[in-house]
Design a protein around this motif. Structure first.
Motif, PDB file in Angstrom:
ATOM      1  N   PRO A 279       0.843  -1.191   0.000  1.00 58.47           N
ATOM      2  CA  PRO A 279       0.000   0.000   0.000  1.00 58.47           C
ATOM      3  C   PRO A 279       0.885   1.250   0.000  1.00 58.47           C
ATOM      4  N   VAL A 280       0.418   2.287  -0.693  1.00 61.63           N
ATOM      5  CA  VAL A 280       1.161   3.542  -0.776  1.00 61.63           C
ATOM      6  C   VAL A 280       0.271   4.677  -0.304  1.00 61.63           C
ATOM      7  N   ILE A 281       0.808   5.465   0.621  1.00 62.85           N
ATOM      8  CA  ILE A 281       0.160   6.687   1.080  1.00 62.85           C
ATOM      9  C   ILE A 281       0.962   7.844   0.499  1.00 62.85           C
ATOM     10  N   PHE A 282       0.307   8.691  -0.285  1.00 68.13           N
ATOM     11  CA  PHE A 282       0.963   9.870  -0.833  1.00 68.13           C
ATOM     12  C   PHE A 282       0.762  11.047   0.104  1.00 68.13           C
ATOM     13  N   VAL A 283       1.789  11.880   0.218  1.00 65.05           N
ATOM     14  CA  VAL A 283       1.677  13.162   0.909  1.00 65.05           C
ATOM     15  C   VAL A 283       2.104  14.248  -0.076  1.00 65.05           C
ATOM     16  N   THR A 284       1.425  15.376  -0.012  1.00 63.49           N
ATOM     17  CA  THR A 284       1.743  16.450  -0.943  1.00 63.49           C
ATOM     18  C   THR A 284       1.315  17.799  -0.387  1.00 63.49           C
TER      19      THR A 284
ATOM     20  N   LYS B 145      -7.150   6.681  -8.277  1.00 59.51           N
ATOM     21  CA  LYS B 145      -7.482   5.763  -9.377  1.00 59.51           C
ATOM     22  C   LYS B 145      -6.303   4.854  -9.709  1.00 59.51           C
ATOM     23  N   ALA B 146      -5.084   5.330  -9.461  1.00 56.59           N
ATOM     24  CA  ALA B 146      -3.889   4.513  -9.713  1.00 56.59           C
ATOM     25  C   ALA B 146      -3.720   3.422  -8.661  1.00 56.59           C
ATOM     26  N   GLY B 147      -4.455   3.533  -7.554  1.00 59.47           N
ATOM     27  CA  GLY B 147      -4.416   2.479  -6.544  1.00 59.47           C
ATOM     28  C   GLY B 147      -3.781   2.857  -5.227  1.00 59.47           C
ATOM     29  N   ALA B 148      -3.490   4.135  -5.015  1.00 58.91           N
ATOM     30  CA  ALA B 148      -2.913   4.550  -3.736  1.00 58.91           C
ATOM     31  C   ALA B 148      -3.919   4.319  -2.611  1.00 58.91           C
ATOM     32  N   ALA B 149      -3.392   4.030  -1.429  1.00 56.03           N
ATOM     33  CA  ALA B 149      -4.245   3.800  -0.266  1.00 56.03           C
ATOM     34  C   ALA B 149      -4.836   5.104   0.261  1.00 56.03           C
ATOM     35  N   ASP B 150      -4.083   6.215   0.128  1.00 50.66           N
ATOM     36  CA  ASP B 150      -4.551   7.493   0.654  1.00 50.66           C
ATOM     37  C   ASP B 150      -3.713   8.613   0.066  1.00 50.66           C
TER      38      ASP B 150
ATOM     39  N   LEU C 237      -1.773  10.977   9.993  1.00 51.55           N
ATOM     40  CA  LEU C 237      -0.874  10.022   9.346  1.00 51.55           C
ATOM     41  C   LEU C 237      -0.998   8.650  10.003  1.00 51.55           C
ATOM     42  N   VAL C 238      -1.025   8.609  11.322  1.00 44.77           N
ATOM     43  CA  VAL C 238      -1.137   7.334  12.036  1.00 44.77           C
ATOM     44  C   VAL C 238      -2.464   6.655  11.676  1.00 44.77           C
ATOM     45  N   GLU C 239      -3.552   7.407  11.611  1.00 45.78           N
ATOM     46  CA  GLU C 239      -4.853   6.838  11.229  1.00 45.78           C
ATOM     47  C   GLU C 239      -4.792   6.240   9.838  1.00 45.78           C
ATOM     48  N   SER C 240      -4.145   6.931   8.913  1.00 46.10           N
ATOM     49  CA  SER C 240      -4.033   6.436   7.551  1.00 46.10           C
ATOM     50  C   SER C 240      -3.188   5.169   7.491  1.00 46.10           C
ATOM     51  N   VAL C 241      -2.093   5.151   8.232  1.00 42.81           N
ATOM     52  CA  VAL C 241      -1.219   3.968   8.261  1.00 42.81           C
ATOM     53  C   VAL C 241      -1.983   2.781   8.837  1.00 42.81           C
TER      54      VAL C 241
END
Length: 72
Positions: A32-37, A50-55, A66-70
């Motif tokens: 799983p990948v979480i993006f930050v920006t 749509k590419a499949g990122a988890a968040d 961040l902890v909630e997303s992880v």
């Protein structure tokens, strides 16, 4: 034992985060990948999810968020 997920910045020097994400997927990585920006907009969010990122989280990211997303 390897990593359980990847936290990836959208804006990277040389290669953007989505290109790196695609390269990882192309090599068979299924983490799983979480993006930050700091540059989130609706088009970016759609593209990443749509590419499949988890968040996708917008900077500055609160530790609790961040902890909630992880954990998810």
């Amino acid at each position: 034992m390897g990593p359980d997920l990847v936290i990836l910045d959208w804006m990277l020097p040389g290669m953007d985060g989505l290109s790196l994400f695609d390269a990882l997927r192309g090599q068979g990585a299924s983490l799983p990948v979480i993006f930050v920006t700091g540059y989130a907009d609706v088009a970016t969010a759609r593209q990443v999810l749509k590419a499949g990122a988890a968040d996708l989280l917008q900077k500055p990211v609160e530790a609790r968020t961040l902890v909630e997303s992880v954990r998810a």
